[in-house]
Write an enzyme that holds these catalytic residues in place. Structure first.
Site, PDB file in Angstrom:
ATOM      1  N   ASP A   1       0.826  -1.179  -0.122  1.00 55.83           N
ATOM      2  CA  ASP A   1       0.150  -0.163  -0.092  1.00 55.83           C
ATOM      3  C   ASP A   1       0.867   1.132   0.077  1.00 55.83           C
ATOM      4  OD1 ASP A   1      -1.895   1.907   0.334  1.00 55.83           O
ATOM      5  OD2 ASP A   1      -2.615   1.288   2.381  1.00 55.83           O
TER       6      ASP A   1
ATOM      7  N   GLU B   1      -2.569   0.188  -4.354  1.00 55.90           N
ATOM      8  CA  GLU B   1      -2.724  -0.867  -3.300  1.00 55.90           C
ATOM      9  C   GLU B   1      -2.509  -2.068  -4.500  1.00 55.90           C
ATOM     10  OE1 GLU B   1      -4.562  -2.584   0.735  1.00 55.90           O
ATOM     11  OE2 GLU B   1      -5.349  -0.973  -0.392  1.00 55.90           O
TER      12      GLU B   1
END
Length: 258
Positions: free
Chosen positions: A1, A101
């Site tokens: 992320d 992500e």
């Protein structure tokens, strides 16, 4: 992320450190009620939410920089970051979750790289930083769900931005999480329905009768019960191919209307 992705891209473009720069990504040509797309890690550390309206940005923080969104640039940089990760894993073991992500299955590559998972993750995060100047966080787990929660709940707070959860951490780290909408996959609406059954923590959800959850929530009830017990049989290699694609255009209004 990727950490505060849009805001970090804007900071790096200006030669500024995302960890110490008060930067907000929003369209300054619109009213004070326009949506904020991202705030820098520095502002998050000051309690500013990443999703709010421009008028909600505190006025007592000095030197705030406002950056107009550059979506084309964010997409290009996201694609470049994905290409870096594809230097480490094959496309079959790589799943894009959103613009900032993704999931990787490192299992087949540990022996190839002659290292453990944490060592390989550190190499990937360092490579991303050296090539882009951007900070990435990573959760490691035996399945996609535990990896995601490890990233959301712990990795972002650790100094090396890495957190590894095993099945031994389910009762000590996963079960205490509450309110339930802090858990991946539970919306505010489902939170209220679960609360109505006396389910407030992940432990409550894990120990609640699965049959009642299925009766109340259908297939999702079973999935939530499994997740609460650290069970996720999803495989990255089992790609989902939709039968059709939908396109939509939305407009966020300046306030709520009745």
């Amino acid at each position: 992320d990727m950490k505060a992705f849009y805001a970090s891209v804007e900071c790096v473009e200006r030669g500024l450190d995302p960890l110490t720069t008060p930067l907000v990504v929003t369209d300054t040509t619109r009213s004070e009620s326009t949506i904020v797309l991202s705030v820098s890690h520095y502002l998050k550390s000051k309690g500013v939410p990443s999703r709010c309206r421009k008028k909600d940005i505190p006025s007592n923080i000095e030197g705030i920089i406002y950056a107009i969104p550059q979506m084309d640039k964010y997409i290009q940089i996201s694609a470049f970051i994905n290409s870096i990760m594809l230097d480490y894993v094959g496309i079959d073991d790589f799943h894009i979750y959103s613009i900032d992500e993704c999931f990787l299955d490192l299992t087949p590559y540990l022996r190839l790289n002659k290292c453990d998972d944490i060592t390989l993750v550190k190499r990937i995060l360092k490579d991303i930083y050296l090539q882009t100047g951007l900070i990435a966080t990573c959760g490691i787990g035996p399945n996609m769900f535990l990896a995601k929660v490890a990233c959301d709940k712990e990795a972002k707070k650790n100094k090396d931005y890495i957190a590894k959860w095993t099945r031994d951490d389910i009762k000590t780290k996963l079960w205490p999480i509450k309110p339930l909408n802090e858990l991946w996959g539970i919306s505010r609406g489902y939170l209220e329905r679960l609360n109505a059954h006396g389910i407030y923590s992940v432990k409550d959800l894990a120990t609640f009768p699965k049959e009642i959850l299925i009766e109340e929530l259908g297939v999702l009830g079973e999935e939530l019960h499994n997740h609460a017990n650290g069970i996720d049989e999803t495989k990255i290699r089992d790609k989902y191919v939709p039968t059709s694609k939908g396109f939509s255009l939305g407009q966020v209004l300046m306030k709520d209307y009745s």
